[in-house]
Design a protein around this motif. Sequence first.
Motif, PDB file in Angstrom:
ATOM      1  N   GLY A  11      48.747  30.016  39.227  1.00 58.32           N
ATOM      2  CA  GLY A  11      48.397  31.220  38.480  1.00 58.32           C
ATOM      3  C   GLY A  11      49.548  31.744  37.647  1.00 58.32           C
ATOM      4  O   GLY A  11      49.406  32.013  36.449  1.00 58.32           O
ATOM      5  N   THR A  12      50.725  31.879  38.261  1.00 58.46           N
ATOM      6  CA  THR A  12      51.892  32.386  37.542  1.00 58.46           C
ATOM      7  C   THR A  12      52.361  31.398  36.487  1.00 58.46           C
ATOM      8  O   THR A  12      52.796  31.792  35.396  1.00 58.46           O
ATOM      9  CB  THR A  12      53.033  32.694  38.526  1.00 58.46           C
ATOM     10  N   GLY A  13      52.270  30.087  36.785  1.00 60.00           N
ATOM     11  CA  GLY A  13      52.640  29.071  35.807  1.00 60.00           C
ATOM     12  C   GLY A  13      51.807  29.157  34.543  1.00 60.00           C
ATOM     13  O   GLY A  13      52.325  29.057  33.429  1.00 60.00           O
ATOM     14  N   VAL A  14      50.495  29.366  34.711  1.00 58.41           N
ATOM     15  CA  VAL A  14      49.607  29.502  33.545  1.00 58.41           C
ATOM     16  C   VAL A  14      49.957  30.758  32.759  1.00 58.41           C
ATOM     17  O   VAL A  14      49.992  30.748  31.516  1.00 58.41           O
ATOM     18  CB  VAL A  14      48.139  29.528  34.006  1.00 58.41           C
ATOM     19  N   ILE A  15      50.230  31.864  33.460  1.00 54.87           N
ATOM     20  CA  ILE A  15      50.581  33.119  32.775  1.00 54.87           C
ATOM     21  C   ILE A  15      51.852  32.945  31.950  1.00 54.87           C
ATOM     22  O   ILE A  15      51.922  33.375  30.792  1.00 54.87           O
ATOM     23  CB  ILE A  15      50.744  34.257  33.798  1.00 54.87           C
ATOM     24  N   MET A  25      36.678  39.321  41.411  1.00 55.91           N
ATOM     25  CA  MET A  25      35.250  39.378  41.086  1.00 55.91           C
ATOM     26  C   MET A  25      34.581  38.009  41.155  1.00 55.91           C
ATOM     27  O   MET A  25      33.371  37.892  40.948  1.00 55.91           O
ATOM     28  CB  MET A  25      35.052  39.973  39.686  1.00 55.91           C
ATOM     29  N   GLY A  26      35.376  36.963  41.411  1.00 58.24           N
ATOM     30  CA  GLY A  26      34.816  35.635  41.577  1.00 58.24           C
ATOM     31  C   GLY A  26      34.542  34.891  40.290  1.00 58.24           C
ATOM     32  O   GLY A  26      33.819  33.894  40.302  1.00 58.24           O
ATOM     33  N   THR A  27      35.118  35.337  39.157  1.00 56.08           N
ATOM     34  CA  THR A  27      34.868  34.651  37.888  1.00 56.08           C
ATOM     35  C   THR A  27      35.899  33.567  37.587  1.00 56.08           C
ATOM     36  O   THR A  27      35.703  32.770  36.670  1.00 56.08           O
ATOM     37  CB  THR A  27      34.836  35.657  36.724  1.00 56.08           C
ATOM     38  N   ILE A  28      37.024  33.545  38.336  1.00 59.17           N
ATOM     39  CA  ILE A  28      37.988  32.449  38.270  1.00 59.17           C
ATOM     40  C   ILE A  28      38.451  32.169  39.703  1.00 59.17           C
ATOM     41  O   ILE A  28      38.298  33.016  40.589  1.00 59.17           O
ATOM     42  CB  ILE A  28      39.206  32.778  37.373  1.00 59.17           C
ATOM     43  N   PRO A  29      39.011  30.978  39.951  1.00 57.04           N
ATOM     44  CA  PRO A  29      39.505  30.679  41.306  1.00 57.04           C
ATOM     45  C   PRO A  29      40.610  31.638  41.728  1.00 57.04           C
ATOM     46  O   PRO A  29      41.360  32.169  40.895  1.00 57.04           O
ATOM     47  CB  PRO A  29      40.027  29.250  41.177  1.00 57.04           C
ATOM     48  N   VAL A  30      40.720  31.880  43.025  1.00 51.73           N
ATOM     49  CA  VAL A  30      41.761  32.739  43.571  1.00 51.73           C
ATOM     50  C   VAL A  30      43.125  32.121  43.286  1.00 51.73           C
ATOM     51  O   VAL A  30      43.345  30.937  43.544  1.00 51.73           O
ATOM     52  CB  VAL A  30      41.566  32.936  45.086  1.00 51.73           C
ATOM     53  N   GLY A  31      44.032  32.936  42.726  1.00 51.08           N
ATOM     54  CA  GLY A  31      45.319  32.377  42.318  1.00 51.08           C
ATOM     55  C   GLY A  31      46.543  33.102  42.819  1.00 51.08           C
ATOM     56  O   GLY A  31      47.653  32.746  42.477  1.00 51.08           O
TER      57      GLY A  31
END
Length: 383
Positions: free
Chosen positions: A171-175, A335-341
């Motif tokens: 998650g942080t890598g993508v950000i 909200m479940g619209t992306i995987p938990v990161g």
Amino acid sequence: MNFQKRLLRAEPNFRILAKLWQVNWLYVLLICALAMVGYCALYSAAGGSSRPFAGPQTIRFAIGLVMMVCVALMSPRVLTRLAWPLYGLSLVLLVAVLRMGHVGKGAERWLVIGGVQLQPSELAKIALVLVLATWFHRVSYRRMVNPLYLLPPAAMVLVPVGLVLKEPNLGTGVIIGVVGATVFFGAGMRLWQIALLLLPLPFLGKLAYSHLHDYQKARITTFLNPESDPLGAGYNIIQSKIALGSGGMWGQGYLHGTQGQLNFLPEKQTDFIFTMIAEEWGYVGGIAVIGLLMLMVVGGMLIAMRSRNQFGRLLGLGIATNFFLYCAVNLSMVMGTIPVGGVPLPLISYGGSAMLTVMFGFGLLMSAWVHRNDQFGEGEDRS
């Protein structure tokens, strides 16, 4: 305005007062309002007690507030001199966390120094924005066409992204990658250049998936079908959705949320804190919090637009984008619209590294506002 000009021409102490006068105190008030929301939520997460979450977090916020004001007073020239040492320090800490980091939930993300946990990836995001703004602030738009000139800043983005993914922290890598790309675009990178960079992404998807860790693959599978493992990998998101729905329009009442107070809701003080807010304060309370977050993002973008120098524009754009991605990823995740990161909600979730680095980022944003009229780094032709 004349009063401010007289102060700026006066003694150094009065110049400091003039800069303090120019701080965007309305924006600071928004920051404090979000921190107050965080305090109330953390107080509830502890079952109606300031310990162990709300009290320590308030102390961190107070320290961060002082740090923010101090950074706001720094001129662009001082910040550009600090950019490279700060970026180098962030890389050293990212390497150190791979060699001696604290393992938590399958990943090495923290360094323990003197009993204090630090998450270097949080510092890396802010340091990257600062160093890219420093690199690009003297560059003419014509030089942005030259691919060779873009290779060094591209490496500046890819190195921390690679180190963060190695932890692993997807998650942080993508950000970090998206924040870097946004600063590139703001600096004048052409759309066709961005399109060329994006072309290989679909083909790299399968390769990237094959290198994911088992728990990361499980998160993707759970995202697509949470009910496939309701008591295991799918437990977090199922409980999050139950809490969000049970809040209704007006919520179950402060300190009376069933999923949160009965400890069915996982990580309610960090990643899933918004779920707890929505359960207790309802749809209306959740929308109000999202509204505050969006005001912060819009305010940051406006500060970037008001700056008359390229350094301030890029700095404001990068910090505002980083804050927006923090919020967007966390809210989408619960909200479940992306995987938990594993991305916290800024100023609200419990966490020292995230709080202090976010406040440092806001200090840079305030510096861009205070020095928005400075003619800095405009020596080259930008036509």
